[in-house]
Design a protein around this motif. Structure first.
Motif, PDB file in Angstrom:
ATOM      1  N   GLU A 193      24.526  26.554  -0.265  1.00  0.00           N
ATOM      2  CA  GLU A 193      23.760  27.780  -0.438  1.00  0.00           C
ATOM      3  C   GLU A 193      24.094  28.471  -1.747  1.00  0.00           C
ATOM      4  N   ALA A 194      25.362  28.557  -2.087  1.00  0.00           N
ATOM      5  CA  ALA A 194      25.765  29.219  -3.324  1.00  0.00           C
ATOM      6  C   ALA A 194      25.209  28.496  -4.541  1.00  0.00           C
ATOM      7  N   ARG A 195      25.263  27.174  -4.522  1.00  0.00           N
ATOM      8  CA  ARG A 195      24.771  26.415  -5.670  1.00  0.00           C
ATOM      9  C   ARG A 195      23.250  26.522  -5.794  1.00  0.00           C
ATOM     10  N   VAL A 196      22.557  26.555  -4.659  1.00  0.00           N
ATOM     11  CA  VAL A 196      21.094  26.696  -4.709  1.00  0.00           C
ATOM     12  C   VAL A 196      20.707  28.071  -5.235  1.00  0.00           C
ATOM     13  N   LEU A 197      21.403  29.112  -4.803  1.00  0.00           N
ATOM     14  CA  LEU A 197      21.107  30.448  -5.309  1.00  0.00           C
ATOM     15  C   LEU A 197      21.387  30.541  -6.808  1.00  0.00           C
ATOM     16  N   GLY A 249      16.420   9.690  -5.865  1.00  0.00           N
ATOM     17  CA  GLY A 249      15.349  10.475  -6.456  1.00  0.00           C
ATOM     18  C   GLY A 249      14.584  11.387  -5.521  1.00  0.00           C
ATOM     19  N   PHE A 250      14.894  11.344  -4.214  1.00  0.00           N
ATOM     20  CA  PHE A 250      14.230  12.285  -3.309  1.00  0.00           C
ATOM     21  C   PHE A 250      14.657  13.711  -3.625  1.00  0.00           C
ATOM     22  N   ALA A 251      15.937  13.895  -3.917  1.00  0.00           N
ATOM     23  CA  ALA A 251      16.494  15.217  -4.210  1.00  0.00           C
ATOM     24  C   ALA A 251      17.020  15.266  -5.637  1.00  0.00           C
ATOM     25  N   ASN A 252      17.128  16.489  -6.165  1.00  0.00           N
ATOM     26  CA  ASN A 252      17.704  16.652  -7.495  1.00  0.00           C
ATOM     27  C   ASN A 252      19.203  16.405  -7.499  1.00  0.00           C
ATOM     28  N   ARG A 253      19.896  17.053  -6.532  1.00  0.00           N
ATOM     29  CA  ARG A 253      21.348  16.933  -6.440  1.00  0.00           C
ATOM     30  C   ARG A 253      21.773  17.173  -5.001  1.00  0.00           C
ATOM     31  N   SER A 254      22.973  16.698  -4.674  1.00  0.00           N
ATOM     32  CA  SER A 254      23.555  17.029  -3.377  1.00  0.00           C
ATOM     33  C   SER A 254      24.896  17.713  -3.599  1.00  0.00           C
ATOM     34  N   PHE A 255      25.271  18.541  -2.615  1.00  0.00           N
ATOM     35  CA  PHE A 255      26.511  19.306  -2.680  1.00  0.00           C
ATOM     36  C   PHE A 255      27.186  19.279  -1.312  1.00  0.00           C
ATOM     37  N   PRO A 256      28.503  19.488  -1.268  1.00  0.00           N
ATOM     38  CA  PRO A 256      29.137  19.690   0.039  1.00  0.00           C
ATOM     39  C   PRO A 256      28.454  20.841   0.769  1.00  0.00           C
ATOM     40  N   LEU A 267      11.758  21.636  -6.591  1.00  0.00           N
ATOM     41  CA  LEU A 267      13.153  21.224  -6.705  1.00  0.00           C
ATOM     42  C   LEU A 267      13.715  21.080  -5.301  1.00  0.00           C
ATOM     43  N   VAL A 268      14.582  20.084  -5.100  1.00  0.00           N
ATOM     44  CA  VAL A 268      15.162  19.836  -3.785  1.00  0.00           C
ATOM     45  C   VAL A 268      16.666  19.644  -3.945  1.00  0.00           C
ATOM     46  N   TYR A 269      17.431  20.488  -3.249  1.00  0.00           N
ATOM     47  CA  TYR A 269      18.891  20.390  -3.244  1.00  0.00           C
ATOM     48  C   TYR A 269      19.349  20.220  -1.807  1.00  0.00           C
ATOM     49  N   VAL A 270      20.257  19.288  -1.584  1.00  0.00           N
ATOM     50  CA  VAL A 270      20.585  18.887  -0.220  1.00  0.00           C
ATOM     51  C   VAL A 270      22.097  18.876  -0.013  1.00  0.00           C
ATOM     52  N   ALA A 271      22.498  19.026   1.248  1.00  0.00           N
ATOM     53  CA  ALA A 271      23.894  18.841   1.615  1.00  0.00           C
ATOM     54  C   ALA A 271      24.237  17.358   1.572  1.00  0.00           C
ATOM     55  N   ASP A 272      25.460  17.041   1.171  1.00  0.00           N
ATOM     56  CA  ASP A 272      25.876  15.638   1.098  1.00  0.00           C
ATOM     57  C   ASP A 272      25.646  14.905   2.412  1.00  0.00           C
ATOM     58  N   ASP A 273      25.874  15.608   3.530  1.00  0.00           N
ATOM     59  CA  ASP A 273      25.800  14.959   4.834  1.00  0.00           C
ATOM     60  C   ASP A 273      24.469  15.196   5.549  1.00  0.00           C
ATOM     61  N   ALA A 274      23.463  15.694   4.846  1.00  0.00           N
ATOM     62  CA  ALA A 274      22.134  15.820   5.445  1.00  0.00           C
ATOM     63  C   ALA A 274      21.619  14.442   5.853  1.00  0.00           C
ATOM     64  N   LEU A 275      20.695  14.396   6.794  1.00  0.00           N
ATOM     65  CA  LEU A 275      20.050  13.147   7.204  1.00  0.00           C
ATOM     66  C   LEU A 275      18.552  13.292   6.987  1.00  0.00           C
ATOM     67  N   ILE A 276      18.014  12.478   6.094  1.00  0.00           N
ATOM     68  CA  ILE A 276      16.634  12.607   5.643  1.00  0.00           C
ATOM     69  C   ILE A 276      15.904  11.296   5.907  1.00  0.00           C
ATOM     70  N   GLY A 277      14.781  11.362   6.612  1.00  0.00           N
ATOM     71  CA  GLY A 277      14.063  10.133   6.896  1.00  0.00           C
ATOM     72  C   GLY A 277      12.739  10.374   7.592  1.00  0.00           C
ATOM     73  N   ASP A 293      13.594  37.155   3.022  1.00  0.00           N
ATOM     74  CA  ASP A 293      14.472  38.104   2.346  1.00  0.00           C
ATOM     75  C   ASP A 293      14.532  37.791   0.863  1.00  0.00           C
ATOM     76  N   ASP A 294      15.185  38.667   0.094  1.00  0.00           N
ATOM     77  CA  ASP A 294      15.353  38.498  -1.350  1.00  0.00           C
ATOM     78  C   ASP A 294      16.856  38.490  -1.638  1.00  0.00           C
ATOM     79  N   PRO A 295      17.500  37.315  -1.589  1.00  0.00           N
ATOM     80  CA  PRO A 295      18.960  37.252  -1.678  1.00  0.00           C
ATOM     81  C   PRO A 295      19.519  37.602  -3.049  1.00  0.00           C
ATOM     82  N   VAL A 296      18.774  37.322  -4.102  1.00  0.00           N
ATOM     83  CA  VAL A 296      19.155  37.713  -5.459  1.00  0.00           C
ATOM     84  C   VAL A 296      17.889  38.165  -6.175  1.00  0.00           C
ATOM     85  N   GLU A 297      18.052  38.812  -7.299  1.00  0.00           N
ATOM     86  CA  GLU A 297      16.918  39.378  -8.016  1.00  0.00           C
ATOM     87  C   GLU A 297      15.878  38.311  -8.361  1.00  0.00           C
TER      88      GLU A 297
END
Length: 280
Positions: free
Chosen positions: A192-196, A180-187, A127-137, A10-14
């Motif tokens: 989704e809003a911050r990534v968009l 350094g795996f991700a750029n930033r993390s968010f709650p 670019l990689v943006y992740v949830a604070d509570d994601a589990l990456i490994g 889909d195309d969520p924003v322009e």
């Protein structure tokens, strides 16, 4: 748009094309069928003048738990990779470089589990943006091999990469952003809003210039040997597949099934499928 079975487009924003991995019942396991749809959608977006940025996320409770261990990954690969020893890790690395070499930026939006091949897919994005509570490994180091796409030292440095490779432990989204795996993390509720917002910001720069901006960073990493190093890592992954440990684990997968084999693998570590919660 083209109908898909394993992804949603889909195309969520322009000027932003979003691709959602859509096998939530399988934790978005990366079968070759899904990967084929994903690469086709990314390449179609790269050719589409209406698109400036691509965004990649997962449906359901996680981004992706990794490659589909229940399927034969040598069959129906989405693009040709020379056969013979090491076909699969070389195929994975070539896929990651296909994303790397797209003209337009690709952003990964990661929540929940991002494991093994899922972490390789996210690492291939710009670019990689992740949830604070994601589990990456990459828990597969406990039973099969190091990563096909050996990104860890390049993104996180030798010490943190070594710790992850020698334990198979996962890190939280917050830790991933710090190392350094991700750029930033968010709650997770605002991820989704911050990534968009970031995708829309990146899309403001015209694509004819943005593709050069993207390559400018890549060329510096290539000058330091990143592309050659990752290709060498693919050969080590292939070598690991001949070890007695790996052969035994593959036999467990075939005899016990994926769930039982992974539970047995992680039981002594107390994580993965065997993790205990405060309510246990």
């Amino acid at each position: 748009m083209t109908e898909h079975q394993y992804i949603i487009v889909d195309d969520p924003v322009e000027n932003v094309r979003r691709i959602t991995l859509n096998r939530p019942q399988k934790r978005n396991a990366l079968s070759n069928a899904l990967r084929g749809e994903l690469f086709a959608a990314l390449e179609a977006a790269d050719r589409d003048d209406r698109v400036s940025v691509m965004l990649l996320r997962g449906a359901g409770p996680c981004f992706s738990a990794g490659y589909d261990l229940g399927s034969n990954n040598s069959e129906d690969q989405p693009f040709y990779t020379a056969g013979g020893l090491g076909n699969w890790p070389r195929h994975v690395v070539e896929g990651c470089f296909r994303i790397w070499d797209l003209a337009k930026p690709v952003i990964a939006q990661v929540h929940g589990h991002c494991l093994a091949g899922g972490s390789e897919l996210a690492a291939a994005c710009d670019l990689v943006y992740v949830a604070d509570d994601a589990l990456i490994g990459y828990p597969a180091v406990r039973s099969i091999s190091p990563p096909d796409n050996q990104f860890h030292p390049w993104l996180m440095g030798m010490r943190r990469a070594m710790e992850l490779m020698l334990t198979g432990d996962s890190m939280s989204g917050s830790e991933a952003a710090t190392c350094g795996f991700a750029n930033r993390s968010f709650p997770s509720d605002i991820l989704e809003a911050r990534v968009l917002d970031m995708a829309a910001r990146v899309a403001k720069i015209p694509s004819d210039l943005q593709q050069i901006n993207k390559r400018a960073v890549h060329r510096q990493m290539e000058a330091m040997g990143m592309r050659q190093g990752i290709r060498a890592g693919a050969e080590l992954q292939a070598l690991a597949m001949s070890t007695e440990t790996t052969r035994n684990f593959v036999a467990q997968l075939r005899g016990q099934g994926v769930t039982a084999a992974l539970t047995n693998r992680d039981s002594s570590f107390g994580d993965g499928r065997t993790a205990r919660t405060s309510s246990d």
